[in-house]
Design a protein around this motif. Structure first.
Motif, PDB file in Angstrom:
ATOM      1  N   SER A   1       0.816  -1.221   0.000  1.00 50.11           N
ATOM      2  CA  SER A   1       0.000   0.000   0.000  1.00 50.11           C
ATOM      3  C   SER A   1       0.847   1.268   0.000  1.00 50.11           C
ATOM      4  O   SER A   1       0.720   2.136   0.851  1.00 50.11           O
ATOM      5  N   LEU A   2       1.734   1.316  -0.971  1.00 48.89           N
ATOM      6  CA  LEU A   2       2.557   2.516  -1.149  1.00 48.89           C
ATOM      7  C   LEU A   2       2.509   2.916  -2.624  1.00 48.89           C
ATOM      8  O   LEU A   2       2.329   2.056  -3.490  1.00 48.89           O
ATOM      9  N   PRO A   3       2.672   4.202  -2.929  1.00 54.85           N
ATOM     10  CA  PRO A   3       2.670   4.618  -4.329  1.00 54.85           C
ATOM     11  C   PRO A   3       3.961   4.211  -5.050  1.00 54.85           C
ATOM     12  O   PRO A   3       4.992   4.029  -4.417  1.00 54.85           O
ATOM     13  N   VAL A   4       3.860   4.080  -6.375  1.00 55.86           N
ATOM     14  CA  VAL A   4       5.019   3.683  -7.194  1.00 55.86           C
ATOM     15  C   VAL A   4       5.267   4.706  -8.292  1.00 55.86           C
ATOM     16  O   VAL A   4       4.339   5.141  -8.979  1.00 55.86           O
ATOM     17  N   MET A   5       6.529   5.062  -8.444  1.00 52.25           N
ATOM     18  CA  MET A   5       6.960   5.928  -9.530  1.00 52.25           C
ATOM     19  C   MET A   5       7.631   5.044 -10.579  1.00 52.25           C
ATOM     20  O   MET A   5       8.579   4.331 -10.255  1.00 52.25           O
ATOM     21  N   VAL A   6       7.119   5.065 -11.807  1.00 43.89           N
ATOM     22  CA  VAL A   6       7.749   4.327 -12.901  1.00 43.89           C
ATOM     23  C   VAL A   6       8.621   5.325 -13.666  1.00 43.89           C
ATOM     24  O   VAL A   6       8.106   6.285 -14.242  1.00 43.89           O
ATOM     25  N   CYS A   7       9.918   5.121 -13.627  1.00 43.77           N
ATOM     26  CA  CYS A   7      10.847   6.103 -14.194  1.00 43.77           C
ATOM     27  C   CYS A   7      11.413   5.643 -15.535  1.00 43.77           C
ATOM     28  O   CYS A   7      11.934   4.534 -15.635  1.00 43.77           O
ATOM     29  N   ILE A   8      11.281   6.507 -16.529  1.00 42.85           N
ATOM     30  CA  ILE A   8      11.933   6.241 -17.823  1.00 42.85           C
ATOM     31  C   ILE A   8      12.786   7.452 -18.166  1.00 42.85           C
ATOM     32  O   ILE A   8      12.394   8.590 -17.893  1.00 42.85           O
ATOM     33  N   ASP A   9      13.933   7.223 -18.748  1.00 43.16           N
ATOM     34  CA  ASP A   9      14.808   8.341 -19.106  1.00 43.16           C
ATOM     35  C   ASP A   9      14.099   9.258 -20.102  1.00 43.16           C
ATOM     36  O   ASP A   9      13.632   8.796 -21.151  1.00 43.16           O
ATOM     37  N   GLY A  10      14.018  10.533 -19.761  1.00 38.26           N
ATOM     38  CA  GLY A  10      13.411  11.516 -20.653  1.00 38.26           C
ATOM     39  C   GLY A  10      14.177  11.535 -21.966  1.00 38.26           C
ATOM     40  O   GLY A  10      15.409  11.450 -21.974  1.00 38.26           O
ATOM     41  N   PHE A  11      13.486  11.621 -23.071  1.00 31.95           N
ATOM     42  CA  PHE A  11      14.064  11.585 -24.422  1.00 31.95           C
ATOM     43  C   PHE A  11      14.776  10.270 -24.697  1.00 31.95           C
ATOM     44  O   PHE A  11      14.412   9.553 -25.616  1.00 31.95           O
ATOM     45  N   ALA A  12      15.785   9.925 -23.863  1.00 32.52           N
ATOM     46  CA  ALA A  12      16.593   8.727 -24.110  1.00 32.52           C
ATOM     47  C   ALA A  12      15.765   7.437 -24.057  1.00 32.52           C
ATOM     48  O   ALA A  12      16.221   6.387 -24.489  1.00 32.52           O
ATOM     49  N   LEU A  13      14.558   7.518 -23.521  1.00 39.48           N
ATOM     50  CA  LEU A  13      13.616   6.392 -23.629  1.00 39.48           C
ATOM     51  C   LEU A  13      12.208   6.887 -23.978  1.00 39.48           C
ATOM     52  O   LEU A  13      11.525   6.276 -24.787  1.00 39.48           O
ATOM     53  N   SER A  14      11.814   8.015 -23.385  1.00 38.06           N
ATOM     54  CA  SER A  14      10.452   8.499 -23.633  1.00 38.06           C
ATOM     55  C   SER A  14      10.209   8.766 -25.125  1.00 38.06           C
ATOM     56  O   SER A  14       9.111   8.582 -25.619  1.00 38.06           O
ATOM     57  N   HIS A  15      11.238   9.183 -25.857  1.00 37.16           N
ATOM     58  CA  HIS A  15      11.091   9.522 -27.273  1.00 37.16           C
ATOM     59  C   HIS A  15      11.701   8.486 -28.219  1.00 37.16           C
ATOM     60  O   HIS A  15      11.838   8.738 -29.400  1.00 37.16           O
ATOM     61  N   VAL A  16      12.119   7.354 -27.670  1.00 38.87           N
ATOM     62  CA  VAL A  16      12.747   6.318 -28.497  1.00 38.87           C
ATOM     63  C   VAL A  16      11.684   5.335 -28.975  1.00 38.87           C
ATOM     64  O   VAL A  16      10.927   4.794 -28.174  1.00 38.87           O
TER      65      VAL A  16
END
Lengths: 386, 178
Positions: A165-180
């Motif tokens: 019961s805790l929140p989760v942050m899913v992290c992706i590298d900006g541009f280096a993954l978000s735009h790939v």
């Protein structure tokens, strides 16, 4: 539009992959601040809602502070929610993040990791998420668009496990993954439904079981709230590998033990460790150096919080040297990961050296990563891998 | 693994071009990866986009430092071309000039195709980003024309005159480049 039952493999960006996964997880409330420094994630979700492919309330809030607050509100009413942001947007959410975690709301948020301005810069590093490391959110970092898709689905399952019961942050590298753009297997709705059943809230405003949220916690109780969160974080260290295994069984893909993935570590004398896309390039470095007879391995750290100390200790027992690649710098000391690893490995013989790399979008290439490995092999000190 | 760099001007669609290329490679059963050289893009400013194609999954996630192929969508960008292209590699320039008139010093082969002329003739507008891939297909044989057609339909829609005209122009560029 009919729900897509059939799985399909498509070429999409990391941000698209997250949006597709979120759609399949059926959140009901999507508070989004639709402007830079946001990403394609809210844009795609807003298309899905507009097309009728997704039944959710999208709230165009006036800031990221409000997005996080509305996410809190959604969970307080007992429904699954989602938001996405990056960089300054995450910084603006800062105030609300520990309120969500202390309320034990299993929220999921995607962060396309981008640096914090000063000077103005929109490019990738981990400064935004790492700066929120201590706010009671589980942080999972992804290496590929497929992993971003898979991790988003796993994130809901981890967060909603009652003992977490805790929140989760899913992290992706900006541009280096978000735009790939790369091939991603999109799973069918029924398979995702079977893996992630409808949200059953344990903690919400329920007239049949009234609770108070947002009340003052005096010094005689505040401590216990945080102690409970810490215990939940320790539970998460057991739940994350379990969810990773279940995901593997259901979809045929898993990521190490869910916390760390070990690459060529069995007889390794030296190793690299890092998070996000730099892990992919590190795989190339390890492959190259192994071919040349060097006993080099790689530890992919998928979960920064909770910190998988035991798994890391186990992996590093026989190492002579560990090169830590931080896409972040704690100005005045070292990278966050380096600090964690030096503390975790303080009683081991392995020499830990920190290398700050990739700040503000500076590329992390094979040459730089190889230089880091060669530095520890020579027994020299870590430095800023400019 | 083959690495491709695509140069264009902001608004010309170099980023879309690399995406279509990645989809086409995927249609051909290969692994692919497309990404822009992340900038705060402005109309008319030089824009760079990358594509990687391989038989096996692609782990490498850095920029491209030595390309196998370059595609230059605007010939004025040849003047400031500073990409490293492998010896024996190929540089495709959208130009009505001869290769020897292109001011690039490289051991890679330079090929000029007047893609703008074909775009103006068939599409009626200088949309060269997608149809330039016809030249890439014909000259490198890394991806098939059929895969490219499929990729265009996937990325810009299978119906409507824009998709149809792009595919017609794509074929013309392919033929002209053979």
């Amino acid at each position: 539009m009919a729900e897509k039952e059939k799985a399909e493999k498509v070429v999409i960006s990391g941000a698209d992959a997250i949006a597709c996964a979120v759609k399949l997880c059926r959140p009901k409330v999507l508070p989004m601040y639709p402007i830079t420094p946001s990403t394609l994630v809210p844009e795609r979700l807003s298309e899905f809602v507009f097309n009728g492919e997704m039944k959710a309330e999208m709230i165009h809030v006036e800031s990221e502070h409000s997005a996080a607050s509305a996410l809190y509100g959604a969970y307080a009413t007992g429904v699954r929610g989602f938001t996405a942001t990056a960089s300054q947007g995450l910084a603006l959410m800062h105030e609300i993040l520990p309120i969500i975690s202390a309320s034990r709301f299993p929220a999921v948020m995607a962060v396309a990791n981008r640096t914090l301005s000063g000077p103005l810069n929109i490019w990738n590093d981990h400064s935004d998420a790492v700066s929120e490391r201590d706010q009671g959110w589980i942080q999972l970092y992804c290496e590929s668009a497929q992993e971003a898709f898979d991790t988003t689905i796993m994130a809901y399952k981890i967060a909603e496990t009652e003992r977490v019961s805790l929140p989760v942050m899913v992290c992706i590298d900006g541009f280096a993954l978000s735009h790939v753009y790369e091939p991603v297997q999109i799973e069918g709705q029924s398979k995702v439904d079977a893996f992630l059943p409808p949200y059953k809230p344990h903690n919400f405003l329920d007239t049949s079981d009234p609770k108070t949220f947002g009340a003052v916690a005096f010094p005689n109780s505040f401590f216990e709230f945080h102690e409970a969160e810490e215990m939940a974080m320790q539970e998460a260290l057991k739940v994350i590998p379990k969810v990773n295994e279940e995901f593997g069984k259901a979809f045929g893909r898993k990521y190490g033990d869910g916390l760390v993935e070990l690459v060529e570590m069995k007889n390794a004398e030296y190793a690299l460790i890092g998070m996000g896309t730099l892990v992919g390039t590190s795989r190339v470095v390890v492959e190259e150096m192994r071919k040349q007879g060097e006993k080099v391995g790689l530890i992919k750290l998928k979960c920064l919080r909770p910190f998988p100390k035991d798994e890391i200790l186990q992996a590093c027992k026989k190492l002579k040297g560990l090169a830590v690649i931080d896409r972040h710098a704690s100005l005045g000391y070292e990278g966050a990961l380096t600090i964690d690893l030096k503390a975790a490995l303080k009683d081991e013989k392995v020499k830990v050296e920190g290398f700050v790399a990739g700040l503000g979008g500076r590329d992390i290439d094979v040459k730089r990563l190889r230089a880091a490995v060669e530095t520890i092999m020579k027994g020299e000190k870590g430095y800023w891998l400019k | 693994m083959k690495q491709i760099v695509i140069l264009g001007r902001g608004g010309q669609g170099a980023v879309t071009s690399s995406q279509v290329l990645a989809v086409a490679a995927f249609e051909n059963g290969k692994h692919s990866q497309a990404f822009p050289n992340f900038g705060v893009e402005r109309m008319g400013a030089p824009v760079k986009s990358y594509c990687r194609i391989d038989e096996k999954p692609i782990n490498l996630r850095s920029h491209v430092y030595e390309a196998d192929y370059a595609i230059i969508l605007d010939q004025t960008l040849a003047e400031c071309f500073d990409e490293k292209v492998k010896d024996g590699g190929l540089i495709i320039v959208n130009s009505n000039r001869l290769p020897k008139e292109i001011p690039i010093s490289s051991k890679a082969k330079i090929v000029c195709v007047d893609i703008t002329k074909i775009a103006l003739g068939i599409i009626g507008k200088p949309f060269v980003n997608i149809i330039a891939l016809g030249a890439f297909s014909a000259l490198t044989k890394e991806i098939s024309l059929q895969a490219l057609e499929k990729a265009v339909q996937k990325q810009i829609g299978s119906k409507g005159s824009i998709a149809e005209k792009n595919i017609a122009a794509l074929k013309k560029v392919y033929e002209a480049s053979k």
